[in-house]
Design a protein around this motif. Structure first.
Motif, PDB file in Angstrom:
ATOM      1  N   SER A 245       0.713  -1.048   0.000  1.00 56.60           N
ATOM      2  CA  SER A 245      -0.037  -0.033   0.122  1.00 56.60           C
ATOM      3  C   SER A 245       0.840   1.149  -0.038  1.00 56.60           C
ATOM      4  CB  SER A 245      -0.852   0.130   1.300  1.00 56.60           C
ATOM      5  OG  SER A 245      -1.762  -1.220   1.146  1.00 56.60           O
ATOM      6  N   VAL A 246       2.022   1.158   0.787  1.00 56.44           N
ATOM      7  CA  VAL A 246       2.845   2.585   0.627  1.00 56.44           C
ATOM      8  C   VAL A 246       3.227   2.586  -0.780  1.00 56.44           C
ATOM      9  CG1 VAL A 246       5.174   3.391   1.498  1.00 56.44           C
ATOM     10  CG2 VAL A 246       3.512   2.390   3.098  1.00 56.44           C
ATOM     11  N   ALA A 247       3.835   1.526  -1.378  1.00 45.83           N
ATOM     12  CA  ALA A 247       4.239   1.599  -2.740  1.00 45.83           C
ATOM     13  C   ALA A 247       3.476   2.300  -3.687  1.00 45.83           C
ATOM     14  CB  ALA A 247       4.895   0.341  -3.324  1.00 45.83           C
ATOM     15  N   GLU A 248       1.987   1.733  -3.757  1.00 40.16           N
ATOM     16  CA  GLU A 248       0.844   2.282  -4.573  1.00 40.16           C
ATOM     17  C   GLU A 248       0.557   3.537  -4.188  1.00 40.16           C
ATOM     18  OE1 GLU A 248      -0.667   0.995  -6.951  1.00 40.16           O
ATOM     19  OE2 GLU A 248       0.490  -1.093  -6.791  1.00 40.16           O
ATOM     20  N   ALA A 249       0.623   4.117  -2.859  1.00 40.87           N
ATOM     21  CA  ALA A 249       0.444   5.375  -2.499  1.00 40.87           C
ATOM     22  C   ALA A 249       1.379   6.250  -2.766  1.00 40.87           C
ATOM     23  CB  ALA A 249       0.146   5.481  -1.014  1.00 40.87           C
ATOM     24  N   ASN A 250       2.571   5.870  -2.897  1.00 39.59           N
ATOM     25  CA  ASN A 250       3.577   6.740  -3.524  1.00 39.59           C
ATOM     26  C   ASN A 250       3.533   6.981  -5.019  1.00 39.59           C
ATOM     27  OD1 ASN A 250       5.045   7.359  -1.011  1.00 39.59           O
ATOM     28  ND2 ASN A 250       6.225   5.247  -1.275  1.00 39.59           N
ATOM     29  N   ASP A 251       3.151   5.984  -5.558  1.00 41.66           N
ATOM     30  CA  ASP A 251       3.041   5.859  -7.261  1.00 41.66           C
ATOM     31  C   ASP A 251       1.883   6.879  -7.322  1.00 41.66           C
ATOM     32  OD1 ASP A 251       5.162   4.281  -7.668  1.00 41.66           O
ATOM     33  OD2 ASP A 251       3.740   2.352  -7.722  1.00 41.66           O
ATOM     34  N   ALA A 252       0.626   6.809  -6.555  1.00 42.41           N
ATOM     35  CA  ALA A 252      -0.430   7.651  -6.931  1.00 42.41           C
ATOM     36  C   ALA A 252      -0.107   8.846  -6.563  1.00 42.41           C
ATOM     37  CB  ALA A 252      -1.579   6.979  -6.060  1.00 42.41           C
ATOM     38  N   ALA A 253       0.646   9.292  -5.411  1.00 40.33           N
ATOM     39  CA  ALA A 253       1.064  10.546  -5.047  1.00 40.33           C
ATOM     40  C   ALA A 253       1.959  11.248  -6.333  1.00 40.33           C
ATOM     41  CB  ALA A 253       1.837  10.627  -3.863  1.00 40.33           C
ATOM     42  N   GLU A 254       2.811  10.608  -6.825  1.00 40.24           N
ATOM     43  CA  GLU A 254       3.539  11.111  -7.749  1.00 40.24           C
ATOM     44  C   GLU A 254       2.732  11.381  -8.908  1.00 40.24           C
ATOM     45  OE1 GLU A 254       6.401   8.282  -8.984  1.00 40.24           O
ATOM     46  OE2 GLU A 254       7.776   8.541  -6.963  1.00 40.24           O
ATOM     47  N   GLU A 255       1.717  10.658  -9.553  1.00 41.90           N
ATOM     48  CA  GLU A 255       0.789  10.866 -10.642  1.00 41.90           C
ATOM     49  C   GLU A 255      -0.138  11.986 -10.079  1.00 41.90           C
ATOM     50  OE1 GLU A 255      -1.552   7.504 -11.496  1.00 41.90           O
ATOM     51  OE2 GLU A 255       0.134   6.146 -12.055  1.00 41.90           O
ATOM     52  N   ARG A 256      -0.495  12.202  -9.105  1.00 40.92           N
ATOM     53  CA  ARG A 256      -1.229  13.169  -8.636  1.00 40.92           C
ATOM     54  C   ARG A 256      -0.431  14.485  -8.723  1.00 40.92           C
ATOM     55  NH1 ARG A 256      -2.279  13.690  -2.529  1.00 40.92           N
ATOM     56  NH2 ARG A 256       0.216  14.014  -2.718  1.00 40.92           N
ATOM     57  N   ASP A 257       0.732  14.747  -8.193  1.00 41.45           N
ATOM     58  CA  ASP A 257       1.414  15.834  -8.425  1.00 41.45           C
ATOM     59  C   ASP A 257       1.681  16.137  -9.879  1.00 41.45           C
ATOM     60  OD1 ASP A 257       1.792  15.799  -5.681  1.00 41.45           O
ATOM     61  OD2 ASP A 257       3.713  14.970  -5.595  1.00 41.45           O
ATOM     62  N   ALA A 258       1.951  14.957 -10.886  1.00 43.81           N
ATOM     63  CA  ALA A 258       2.092  15.485 -12.232  1.00 43.81           C
ATOM     64  C   ALA A 258       0.857  15.806 -12.819  1.00 43.81           C
ATOM     65  CB  ALA A 258       2.722  14.288 -12.922  1.00 43.81           C
ATOM     66  N   ALA A 259      -0.212  15.284 -12.346  1.00 43.60           N
ATOM     67  CA  ALA A 259      -1.729  15.737 -12.944  1.00 43.60           C
ATOM     68  C   ALA A 259      -1.586  17.288 -12.508  1.00 43.60           C
ATOM     69  CB  ALA A 259      -2.562  14.917 -12.469  1.00 43.60           C
ATOM     70  N   PHE A 260      -1.391  17.697 -11.272  1.00 46.24           N
ATOM     71  CA  PHE A 260      -1.655  19.036 -10.639  1.00 46.24           C
ATOM     72  C   PHE A 260      -0.893  20.113 -11.506  1.00 46.24           C
ATOM     73  CE2 PHE A 260      -0.375  22.321  -7.685  1.00 46.24           C
ATOM     74  CZ  PHE A 260      -1.563  22.805  -7.544  1.00 46.24           C
ATOM     75  N   VAL A 261       0.275  19.514 -11.754  1.00 52.91           N
ATOM     76  CA  VAL A 261       1.146  20.467 -12.627  1.00 52.91           C
ATOM     77  C   VAL A 261       0.904  20.703 -13.988  1.00 52.91           C
ATOM     78  CG1 VAL A 261       3.255  20.970 -13.600  1.00 52.91           C
ATOM     79  CG2 VAL A 261       3.467  20.143 -11.231  1.00 52.91           C
ATOM     80  N   ARG A 262       0.036  19.684 -14.511  1.00 61.99           N
ATOM     81  CA  ARG A 262      -0.302  19.799 -16.075  1.00 61.99           C
ATOM     82  C   ARG A 262      -1.763  20.816 -15.854  1.00 61.99           C
ATOM     83  NH1 ARG A 262       0.364  14.244 -16.275  1.00 61.99           N
ATOM     84  NH2 ARG A 262      -1.814  13.856 -16.220  1.00 61.99           N
ATOM     85  N   ALA A 263      -2.567  20.548 -14.752  1.00 63.37           N
ATOM     86  CA  ALA A 263      -3.676  21.334 -14.612  1.00 63.37           C
ATOM     87  C   ALA A 263      -3.488  22.524 -14.501  1.00 63.37           C
ATOM     88  CB  ALA A 263      -4.430  20.920 -13.523  1.00 63.37           C
ATOM     89  N   ARG A 264      -2.519  23.308 -13.889  1.00 66.78           N
ATOM     90  CA  ARG A 264      -2.133  24.769 -13.581  1.00 66.78           C
ATOM     91  C   ARG A 264      -1.472  25.118 -14.889  1.00 66.78           C
ATOM     92  NH1 ARG A 264       1.933  25.546  -8.772  1.00 66.78           N
ATOM     93  NH2 ARG A 264       1.502  27.770  -9.692  1.00 66.78           N
ATOM     94  N   TRP A 265      -0.966  24.530 -15.834  1.00 70.13           N
ATOM     95  CA  TRP A 265      -0.469  24.917 -17.060  1.00 70.13           C
ATOM     96  C   TRP A 265      -1.673  24.930 -17.979  1.00 70.13           C
ATOM     97  CZ3 TRP A 265       3.367  27.677 -17.985  1.00 70.13           C
ATOM     98  CH2 TRP A 265       4.655  27.705 -17.259  1.00 70.13           C
ATOM     99  N   GLU A 266      -2.680  24.092 -18.051  1.00 68.66           N
ATOM    100  CA  GLU A 266      -3.469  24.139 -19.087  1.00 68.66           C
ATOM    101  C   GLU A 266      -4.722  25.036 -18.791  1.00 68.66           C
ATOM    102  OE1 GLU A 266      -4.820  19.828 -19.569  1.00 68.66           O
ATOM    103  OE2 GLU A 266      -2.881  19.535 -20.137  1.00 68.66           O
ATOM    104  N   VAL A 267      -5.256  24.825 -17.538  1.00 66.06           N
ATOM    105  CA  VAL A 267      -6.414  25.815 -17.250  1.00 66.06           C
ATOM    106  C   VAL A 267      -6.201  26.476 -15.561  1.00 66.06           C
ATOM    107  CG1 VAL A 267      -8.273  24.198 -18.339  1.00 66.06           C
ATOM    108  CG2 VAL A 267      -7.486  23.829 -16.025  1.00 66.06           C
ATOM    109  N   PHE A 268      -6.787  27.498 -15.698  1.00 68.85           N
ATOM    110  CA  PHE A 268      -6.632  28.157 -14.519  1.00 68.85           C
ATOM    111  C   PHE A 268      -7.540  27.761 -13.372  1.00 68.85           C
ATOM    112  CE2 PHE A 268      -5.651  31.179 -17.669  1.00 68.85           C
ATOM    113  CZ  PHE A 268      -4.320  31.705 -17.353  1.00 68.85           C
ATOM    114  N   ARG A 269      -8.718  27.014 -13.682  1.00 66.19           N
ATOM    115  CA  ARG A 269      -9.502  26.575 -12.656  1.00 66.19           C
ATOM    116  C   ARG A 269      -9.901  25.084 -12.878  1.00 66.19           C
ATOM    117  NH1 ARG A 269     -14.803  29.675  -9.954  1.00 66.19           N
ATOM    118  NH2 ARG A 269     -15.269  28.011  -8.575  1.00 66.19           N
TER     119      ARG A 269
END
Length: 338
Positions: A245-269
């Motif tokens: 579960s720790v390994a899966e949580a780390n992978d999911a956190a990395e994906e979340r951070d990458a998605a957050f960066v993409r969202a900030r660049w693509e849209v404002f909200r």
């Protein structure tokens, strides 16, 4: 003159009365004695001994015990010779202090019996049987040899024997080995039916009901293994689940951070329907889920490990005390079992 008369009038001290003489043999008894004597003269020793055995069962006299013992010695039946000569010595006492009336020449016959007894004892063993309860039937190799307390030892052939006692439904039997010419004391502890051992836990009421299933032992080996093993296996499984579960949580956190960066660049909200926002929301949910699962798995693994340790301590090997009934004296032996 007065003093002399007083001395003469004093009664003389009474002499010690001799033991009472055995009543003379009756007609049938005398006939059996005469017949046994004729058989001895003819060399039929075994038949003569059988007659004296019959007389012994009827009269229980020292003279018949003496004759049975002496004839048994001539037959080289050393076990019976030892048994009846021991009975004879117990009944008559010694030449210096006889217990019963003895005929003239008693000392010579007594010394001869002593010599034969010593020789017979070289070929047989002796068992001193001591029973905790009086009035118990004492058995050696399944044959009753008397009732406790036994006054005399039991003479047996050299080797291994079974010594037991029975009383009011309670019985005990132990093995006992004795060498030729040797002697051994066997202690038998009888516990009456229904008696509880000191310190033993009382049975529950449910167990006393007719047809009730007896409760399982709370500290049996099977329960110990299953409890400790099950808790340990659970702890290991939860630990592995927590690691995954720790390994899966780390992978999911990395994906979340990458998605957050993409969202900030693509849209404002962010709002539902946008690919970057949906990816962020999915990754964030997975990260939170696996993080909670890892925390729960590690907490469960710790609790299971603690339970295994506690079970190992609480269900530790218990000391059992057993009474050894064979030997020179009763003893205690401490045994441990897991």
């Amino acid at each position: 003159m007065t003093a002399v008369l007083l001395l003469l009038s004093c009664p003389a001290p009474a002499a010690a009365e001799p033991p009472p003489r055995r009543p003379p043999s009756t007609g049938p008894e005398q006939e059996m004695l005469d017949q046994a004597k004729r058989l001895v003269d003819q060399g039929r020793i075994a038949d003569a001994r059988d007659i004296h055995l019959t007389l012994w069962r009827l009269t229980r006299s020292a003279s018949d015990a003496f004759r049975v013992g002496m004839l048994s010695f001539r037959l080289r039946d050393f076990q019976m010779a030892s048994e009846f000569l021991a009975i004879y010595f117990d009944m008559v006492g010694t030449p210096d202090a006889p217990k019963i009336w003895v005929p003239p020449g008693f000392k010579e016959s007594y010394e001869l019996a002593r010599a034969n007894f010593a020789e017979a004892r070289r070929h047989v063993g002796a068992l001193e049987v001591r029973v905790s309860e009086p009035g118990a039937a004492v058995l050696v190799d399944g044959r009753q040899v008397g009732v406790s307390p036994l006054k005399l030892p039991v003479f047996v052939a050299p080797g291994q024997h079974r010594v037991g006692a029975q009383l009011s439904g309670a019985q005990v039997e132990v093995p006992a080995a004795v060498d030729a010419g040797g002697e051994r004391t066997v202690w038998l502890v009888l516990r009456r039916a229904g008696a509880e051992a000191p310190g033993a836990p009382r049975a529950s009421k449910a167990a006393e009901l007719p047809g009730a299933t007896p409760p399982l032992s709370a500290r049996g080996p099977g329960l110990r293994w299953w409890t400790v093993g099950g808790l340990a296996a659970t702890s290991v499984a939860l630990g592995i689940l927590g690691g995954v579960s720790v390994a899966e949580a780390n992978d999911a956190a990395e994906e979340r951070d990458a998605a957050f960066v993409r969202a900030r660049w693509e849209v404002f909200r962010c709002h539902p329907g946008l690919p970057a926002c949906d990816a962020y929301a999915e990754a964030d949910g997975r990260a939170q889920t696996f993080t909670a699962l890892a925390v729960g798995a590690f907490i469960g693994a710790g609790l299971a490990a603690g339970g295994a340790v506690a079970a190992g301590v609480l269900l530790a090997p218990e000391a059992k005390v057993r009474v050894e009934a064979v030997g020179a004296a009763p003893g205690l032996a401490l045994s441990f079992s897991w």
